[in-house]
Design an enzyme around this catalytic site. Structure first.
Site, mmCIF file in Angstrom:
data_model
loop_
_atom_site.group_PDB
_atom_site.id
_atom_site.type_symbol
_atom_site.label_atom_id
_atom_site.label_comp_id
_atom_site.label_asym_id
_atom_site.label_seq_id
_atom_site.Cartn_x
_atom_site.Cartn_y
_atom_site.Cartn_z
ATOM 1 N N LYS A 112 34.407 -52.503 12.041
ATOM 2 C CA LYS A 112 34.101 -53.280 10.841
ATOM 3 C C LYS A 112 33.154 -54.444 11.110
ATOM 4 C CE LYS A 112 37.898 -52.222 7.756
ATOM 5 N NZ LYS A 112 38.977 -52.764 6.928
ATOM 6 N N LYS A 196 36.206 -40.039 8.980
ATOM 7 C CA LYS A 196 37.283 -40.058 7.991
ATOM 8 C C LYS A 196 36.724 -40.430 6.618
ATOM 9 C CE LYS A 196 38.737 -44.825 8.278
ATOM 10 N NZ LYS A 196 39.668 -45.876 8.574
ATOM 11 N N LYS A 199 36.206 -45.837 2.056
ATOM 12 C CA LYS A 199 35.504 -46.489 0.953
ATOM 13 C C LYS A 199 34.233 -47.179 1.433
ATOM 14 C CE LYS A 199 39.299 -49.676 0.942
ATOM 15 N NZ LYS A 199 40.527 -49.806 0.198
HETATM 16 P P1 TYM Z 1 43.713 -49.365 3.502
HETATM 17 O O1 TYM Z 1 43.722 -50.164 2.262
HETATM 18 O O2 TYM Z 1 42.448 -49.183 4.252
HETATM 19 O O3 TYM Z 1 44.283 -47.923 3.235
HETATM 20 C C1 TYM Z 1 45.494 -47.728 2.512
HETATM 21 C C2 TYM Z 1 46.275 -46.540 3.080
HETATM 22 O O4 TYM Z 1 45.481 -45.347 2.998
HETATM 23 C C3 TYM Z 1 45.437 -44.703 4.263
HETATM 24 N N1 TYM Z 1 44.137 -44.021 4.422
HETATM 25 C C4 TYM Z 1 43.993 -42.711 4.709
HETATM 26 N N2 TYM Z 1 44.903 -41.728 4.891
HETATM 27 C C5 TYM Z 1 44.423 -40.490 5.141
HETATM 28 N N3 TYM Z 1 43.089 -40.200 5.231
HETATM 29 C C6 TYM Z 1 42.154 -41.159 5.056
HETATM 30 N N4 TYM Z 1 40.854 -40.851 5.119
HETATM 31 C C7 TYM Z 1 42.598 -42.486 4.775
HETATM 32 N N5 TYM Z 1 41.951 -43.656 4.548
HETATM 33 C C8 TYM Z 1 42.910 -44.579 4.330
HETATM 34 C C9 TYM Z 1 45.599 -45.834 5.261
HETATM 35 O O5 TYM Z 1 46.027 -45.371 6.520
HETATM 36 C C10 TYM Z 1 46.626 -46.701 4.575
HETATM 37 O O6 TYM Z 1 47.932 -46.194 4.798
HETATM 38 N N6 TYM Z 1 45.561 -52.377 7.038
HETATM 39 C C11 TYM Z 1 45.946 -51.535 5.913
HETATM 40 C C12 TYM Z 1 46.665 -52.307 4.817
HETATM 41 C C13 TYM Z 1 47.854 -53.051 5.297
HETATM 42 C C14 TYM Z 1 49.095 -52.482 5.735
HETATM 43 C C15 TYM Z 1 49.925 -53.596 6.081
HETATM 44 C C16 TYM Z 1 49.578 -51.191 5.861
HETATM 45 C C17 TYM Z 1 47.974 -54.398 5.388
HETATM 46 N N7 TYM Z 1 49.197 -54.738 5.885
HETATM 47 C C18 TYM Z 1 51.222 -53.417 6.555
HETATM 48 C C19 TYM Z 1 50.878 -50.995 6.357
HETATM 49 C C20 TYM Z 1 51.682 -52.117 6.693
HETATM 50 C C21 TYM Z 1 44.674 -50.947 5.325
HETATM 51 O O7 TYM Z 1 43.603 -51.428 5.540
HETATM 52 O O8 TYM Z 1 44.860 -49.922 4.486
#
Ligand code: TYM
Length: 334
Positions: A112, A196, A199
């Site tokens: 990032k 992957k 967004k």
């Molecule tokens: P974020 O907002 O990027 O993504 C949200 C959730 O979607 C999953 N995900 C995917 N799963 C399968 N294939 C993909 N291509 C894909 N892209 C995204 C992510 O794994 C996630 O489960 N850091 C986290 C947010 C967060 C969080 C937490 C999660 C903040 N604190 C505590 C768990 C526990 C994030 O950026 O998710």
């Protein structure tokens, strides 16, 4: 006892990876009877610039996605991260527990921050420490996420362990289990089977957004990268055909079938025949979610009630944990 926790960033459109890797899984866990804490990670969102006048709407949109995917605010606690002060407070203590060397290894920061790491926010660097606080402030035992969060969840375990050791409070924080399961923990880009679905991919053709209409979904599936071979009979034969494998995985996850069942149906057929069917199951699975999100977003009063109530219930669990931590660390109190 079990406690499930997960979050989604409040930073713009959700895609099929978020839906299959996270939202759909949360609903399954809830429906299996597990207590779920699900939040909108707005503190995490501002590690990169977010327009202040859009941030609250983005938060409501994620909340709408939770509700539209089947999460029930009577059973699950749905809230905005920034509305529960305990997250940020515990994150500070954890910043003093985590080691620089641990954070230096985080691949997401490297991706990032790109070429100009010195211009990244300090928050982006310490992002996984806040994530550890999100999880441990509820003493969560299970954290369902997609594959991409694996390293952050390992760091969370390290922080929990070090806190327990350093302060001589064995078992104070449970060591949470990453739950990276389900049929599609890593949905790949429609344009590149090695990347992957994300967004931040500049090409909108690379992903199916939760807000795409049926025609857009059909067009994106039609344009998805594939190979000229027909579909084989077994998953083993899909090794090395990453784009083909991804589309079969998507079909299986969207239609709640095994990949083997999908191949049994389509073996011998080419993508010209398969793609329209995939578009059909994608539209069938997503259209109700999208429609419900639109309905909820049209009048945010319902969403706001859910978020305010969730914040109160979440604080009631998290605040006493932070009070305990302050006592353990030795901070002054009267
Ligand atoms: P974020 O907002 O990027 O993504 C949200 C959730 O979607 C999953 N995900 C995917 N799963 C399968 N294939 C993909 N291509 C894909 N892209 C995204 C992510 O794994 C996630 O489960 N850091 C986290 C947010 C967060 C969080 C937490 C999660 C903040 N604190 C505590 C768990 C526990 C994030 O950026 O998710």
């Amino acid at each position: 006892s079990r406690r499930i926790l997960s979050g989604i960033q409040a930073s713009g459109a959700l895609h099929l990876g978020n839906y299959l890797g996270a939202l759909k899984r949360f609903t399954q866990l809830q429906d299996a009877g597990a207590p779920c804490f699900l939040f909108v990670a707005d503190l995490h969102a501002i590690t990169v610039w977010q327009e202040p006048e859009k941030l609250a709407a983005q938060t409501r949109e994620i909340a709408a996605a939770y509700l539209a995917s089947g999460l029930d605010p009577a059973r699950s606690v749905i809230f905005p991260q920034s509305a529960v002060r305990a997250h940020a407070e515990l994150a500070w203590v954890f910043n003093c527990v985590a080691r620089l060397g641990w954070l230096d290894r985080m691949t997401q920061f490297k991706e990032k921050s790109g070429k100009h790491k010195e211009r990244a926010s300090v928050g982006l660097y310490t992002y996984p420490v806040l994530q550890a606080a999100d999880i441990l402030v509820y003493k969560a035992t299970e954290v369902p996420t997609g594959e991409d969060q694996k390293q952050h969840l390992e760091l969370t375990r390290d922080i929990a362990q070090k806190f327990n050791n350093d302060f001589g409070v064995p078992g104070f924080f449970p060591i949470p289990d990453p739950v990276i399961q389900g049929p599609a923990p890593r949905v790949m880009s429609l344009r590149d089977g090695q990347a992957k679905m994300s967004k931040s991919d500049p090409s909108d053709l690379s992903r199916i957004n939760l807000t795409d209409d049926a025609d857009t979904i059909a067009a994106k599936v039609r344009k998805a990268k594939t190979d000229p071979e027909p579909l084989p009979e077994t998953m083993e034969e899909l090794e090395g055909r990453s784009e083909a494998k991804n589309l079969v995985t998507l079909y299986a996850a969207l239609s709640d079938q095994t990949k083997e069942a999908v191949l049994a149906e389509f073996a011998g057929q080419g993508f010209g025949a398969f793609k329209p069917k995939l578009a059909e199951v994608a539209v069938a699975a997503m259209a109700p979610v999208t429609a419900e999100m639109r309905r909820l977003m049209a009048d945010p009063a319902e969403i706001d009630r859910v978020l305010a109530d969730g914040a109160e219930r979440a604080s009631a669990v998290a605040d006493p944990v932070v009070d305990e931590v302050k006592r353990i660390v030795g901070f002054w109190r009267a």
